[in-house]
Design a protein around this motif. Structure first.
Motif, PDB file in Angstrom:
ATOM      1  N   GLY A 119       0.858  -1.176   0.000  1.00 43.20           N
ATOM      2  CA  GLY A 119       0.000   0.000   0.000  1.00 43.20           C
ATOM      3  C   GLY A 119       0.896   1.228   0.000  1.00 43.20           C
ATOM      4  N   ARG A 120       0.289   2.404   0.035  1.00 42.54           N
ATOM      5  CA  ARG A 120       1.078   3.634  -0.101  1.00 42.54           C
ATOM      6  C   ARG A 120       1.164   4.446   1.185  1.00 42.54           C
ATOM      7  NH1 ARG A 120      -2.473   3.725  -4.170  1.00 42.54           N
ATOM      8  NH2 ARG A 120      -1.707   3.040  -6.188  1.00 42.54           N
ATOM      9  N   ILE A 121       0.639   3.907   2.273  1.00 39.03           N
ATOM     10  CA  ILE A 121       0.554   4.720   3.490  1.00 39.03           C
ATOM     11  C   ILE A 121       1.945   5.113   3.993  1.00 39.03           C
ATOM     12  CG2 ILE A 121      -0.156   4.683   5.926  1.00 39.03           C
ATOM     13  CD1 ILE A 121      -2.539   2.913   4.984  1.00 39.03           C
ATOM     14  N   LEU A 122       2.860   4.150   4.052  1.00 36.92           N
ATOM     15  CA  LEU A 122       4.199   4.453   4.577  1.00 36.92           C
ATOM     16  C   LEU A 122       4.945   5.399   3.650  1.00 36.92           C
ATOM     17  CD1 LEU A 122       5.245   0.924   5.900  1.00 36.92           C
ATOM     18  CD2 LEU A 122       4.468   2.892   7.229  1.00 36.92           C
ATOM     19  N   PRO A 138       9.737   4.423   6.837  1.00 31.88           N
ATOM     20  CA  PRO A 138      10.150   3.117   6.308  1.00 31.88           C
ATOM     21  C   PRO A 138       9.407   1.925   6.903  1.00 31.88           C
ATOM     22  CG  PRO A 138      11.787   3.922   7.867  1.00 31.88           C
ATOM     23  CD  PRO A 138      10.765   5.017   7.719  1.00 31.88           C
ATOM     24  N   ILE A 139       8.913   2.092   8.139  1.00 35.50           N
ATOM     25  CA  ILE A 139       8.433   0.923   8.885  1.00 35.50           C
ATOM     26  C   ILE A 139       7.016   1.132   9.401  1.00 35.50           C
ATOM     27  CG2 ILE A 139       8.821  -0.407  11.028  1.00 35.50           C
ATOM     28  CD1 ILE A 139      10.826  -0.970   8.770  1.00 35.50           C
ATOM     29  N   GLY A 140       6.202   0.111   9.282  1.00 39.40           N
ATOM     30  CA  GLY A 140       4.853   0.152   9.827  1.00 39.40           C
ATOM     31  C   GLY A 140       4.671  -0.931  10.875  1.00 39.40           C
ATOM     32  N   LEU A 141       4.005  -0.586  11.956  1.00 40.67           N
ATOM     33  CA  LEU A 141       3.604  -1.587  12.946  1.00 40.67           C
ATOM     34  C   LEU A 141       2.123  -1.856  12.705  1.00 40.67           C
ATOM     35  CD1 LEU A 141       5.341  -0.189  16.171  1.00 40.67           C
ATOM     36  CD2 LEU A 141       6.293  -1.621  14.351  1.00 40.67           C
ATOM     37  N   LYS A 201       5.206   3.977  11.810  1.00 34.83           N
ATOM     38  CA  LYS A 201       3.826   4.427  11.784  1.00 34.83           C
ATOM     39  C   LYS A 201       2.951   3.219  12.059  1.00 34.83           C
ATOM     40  CE  LYS A 201       0.571   6.675   8.643  1.00 34.83           C
ATOM     41  NZ  LYS A 201       0.026   7.657   9.574  1.00 34.83           N
ATOM     42  N   LYS A 202       1.914   3.419  12.854  1.00 31.88           N
ATOM     43  CA  LYS A 202       0.983   2.319  13.094  1.00 31.88           C
ATOM     44  C   LYS A 202      -0.073   2.340  11.995  1.00 31.88           C
ATOM     45  CE  LYS A 202       1.527   2.315  18.081  1.00 31.88           C
ATOM     46  NZ  LYS A 202       0.863   2.606  19.353  1.00 31.88           N
ATOM     47  N   LEU A 203      -0.378   1.184  11.473  1.00 33.56           N
ATOM     48  CA  LEU A 203      -1.373   1.136  10.408  1.00 33.56           C
ATOM     49  C   LEU A 203      -2.091  -0.207  10.434  1.00 33.56           C
ATOM     50  CD1 LEU A 203       0.600  -0.730   8.727  1.00 33.56           C
ATOM     51  CD2 LEU A 203       1.125   1.229   7.380  1.00 33.56           C
ATOM     52  N   ILE A 204      -3.043  -0.353   9.551  1.00 36.50           N
ATOM     53  CA  ILE A 204      -3.706  -1.647   9.458  1.00 36.50           C
ATOM     54  C   ILE A 204      -3.407  -2.244   8.093  1.00 36.50           C
ATOM     55  CG2 ILE A 204      -5.582  -0.963  11.012  1.00 36.50           C
ATOM     56  CD1 ILE A 204      -7.128  -1.428   8.084  1.00 36.50           C
TER      57      ILE A 204
END
Ligand SMILES: [Zn+2]
Length: 412
Positions: free
Chosen positions: A197-200, A206-209, A354-357
């Motif tokens: 996806g494009r959120i990060l 660079p990193i999503g939790l 960044k926290k995401l789903i």
């Protein structure tokens, strides 16, 4: 502590090597489950596991498992992994990055002489994508005890049964129940994966939790109007199924446009019209609805809203609309303690996150049902996945690996 032994260049080379196994003319990779390319990729990774000091084996359903044995294997350990199979003409990172990073992390421990008390297990799941036999997350389904025997009867386009394809690869579908692991032996499951996806990228991060994985409810709408002559039927007397469908599609879009802080998405991706002729008013339409959310109540609310709209449209237009739910997968909330552990390490090593789903499904969805589970997302270019253009920077994978390495260290 030994992190300097982690070799991102080596991982980059392995990604390139694996991309050649099942390489397509279009520049992508096709490794459908239980094909020679799939097995060749697993054998390649098995060799890496052995080099990383692990003992390896295949379970009866073809999950490749490497165990970095601890001093006290009875203690609950860590399991991490992802998948090596691809969609047709897929990319070189989806799933693969997670497996390779996991193996390289173990190799880093091995080279540094770190032996923990519990085991560290790495798994390359069988048939995650589900393209060939029409059902995803096969390997993790068996590993979590959620596989039903009927699943093995599924066939591919050539009419080959899954169980036959498995047997041909040397696996043992009849013993699929033995693939189930004992959750008491594991304290955590980790999966590193490209974001898809494009959120990060948009957040320059660079990193999503991953907080959770949203899951689809799939429905089919059948809209029955009346097929009449396009010239001889005045506008006021029509029962146009396609015009009603158009209204319903817009209702789906409106209802699924989330309020602040929500993540509902709704898609009508497939539609067929009868009789589909230029000069006939459409008599019947069938269309798919795919509604996703991480919160099952919000997803159900959206579906209820769509049903109400459908009723209203049907009544007003004097036609019939029926909705049938054909698939409903439960969304998954990932383990808060593990997310906290990851977050603490991020802060400690100065990593922007960044926290995401996750909007896409992963093996972690099923693993989370039996073991506390967490996912690390790594930024990928333009959000492109399932394509030869899929790309993630090795520097970003390195950061994701560093986070995972230190988090495992903090848990063992
Ligand atoms: Zn994947």
């Amino acid at each position: 502590m030994g992190w300097e032994n982690f070799d991102p260049v080596r991982v980059g080379k392995q990604l390139e090597d694996l991309a050649l196994i099942g390489k397509t003319e279009e520049g992508g990779t096709t490794r459908l489950a239980f094909t020679p390319a799939d097995i060749q990729a697993k054998e390649y990774v098995k060799k890496l596991m052995l080099e990383a000091g692990m003992v390896t084996y295949y379970d009866p359903v073809g999950n490749l498992i490497g165990v970095y044995e601890g001093l006290n294997p009875e203690m609950p350990g860590i399991i991490m992994g992802s998948h090596l199979d691809t969609v047709p003409n897929g990319g070189k990172y989806d799933g693969i990055a997670g497996v390779l990073v996991a193996v390289e992390i173990v190799r880093t421990f091995f080279l540094s002489g770190h032996r923990f008390k519990p085991n560290i297990t790495v798994v390359a799941f069988a048939d995650e994508e589900g393209v060939r036999f029409g059902g995803s997350l096969f390997g993790s389904r068996a590993m979590t005890g959620l596989l039903s025997p009927e699943w093995l009867e599924r066939t591919d386009e050539q009419g080959i049964k899954l169980k036959k394809a498995m047997t041909d690869c040397g696996f043992n579908p009849a013993n699929f129940e033995q693939a189930k692991i004992d959750p008491a032996k594991f304290k955590a499951y980790f999966e590193l994966h490209i974001e898809q996806g494009r959120i990060l990228e948009k957040a320059d991060c660079p990193i999503g939790l991953v907080l959770g994985i949203s899951a689809p409810s799939q429905l089919w709408a059948t809209i029955r109007g009346r097929a009449d002559h396009a010239g001889a039927t005045p506008m006021g007397e029509r029962k146009d199924a396609l015009a009603a469908a158009a209204e319903l599609i817009l209702a789906v879009e409106k209802i699924c446009t989330p309020k602040e802080g929500q993540v509902t998405v709704g898609t009508v991706g497939s539609i067929s019209v009868q009789p589909n002729a230029l000069n006939v008013i459409p008599g019947e339409v069938r269309m798919s609805l795919d509604i996703r959310d991480i919160d099952i109540n919000l997803r159900n609310q959206a579906i209820e809203g769509i049903k109400e709209s459908a009723q209203e449209i049907a009544l007003r237009r004097g036609i019939d609309i029926s909705l049938e739910e054909t698939l409903a997968i439960e969304p998954v909330i990932l383990d808060q303690n593990l997310i906290n552990a990851l977050e603490q390490v991020c802060q400690k090593i100065g990593l922007t996150y960044k926290k995401l789903i996750s909007g896409a499904g992963h093996d972690a969805m099923l693993m989370a049902k039996i073991i506390p589970s967490a996912m690390i997302f790594v930024r990928c270019r333009d959000g492109i996945s399932h394509s030869p253009d899929e790309f993630a920077q090795i520097e970003d994978l390195y950061l994701g690996a560093k986070l995972l390495y230190h988090t495992i260290g903090s848990l063992l």
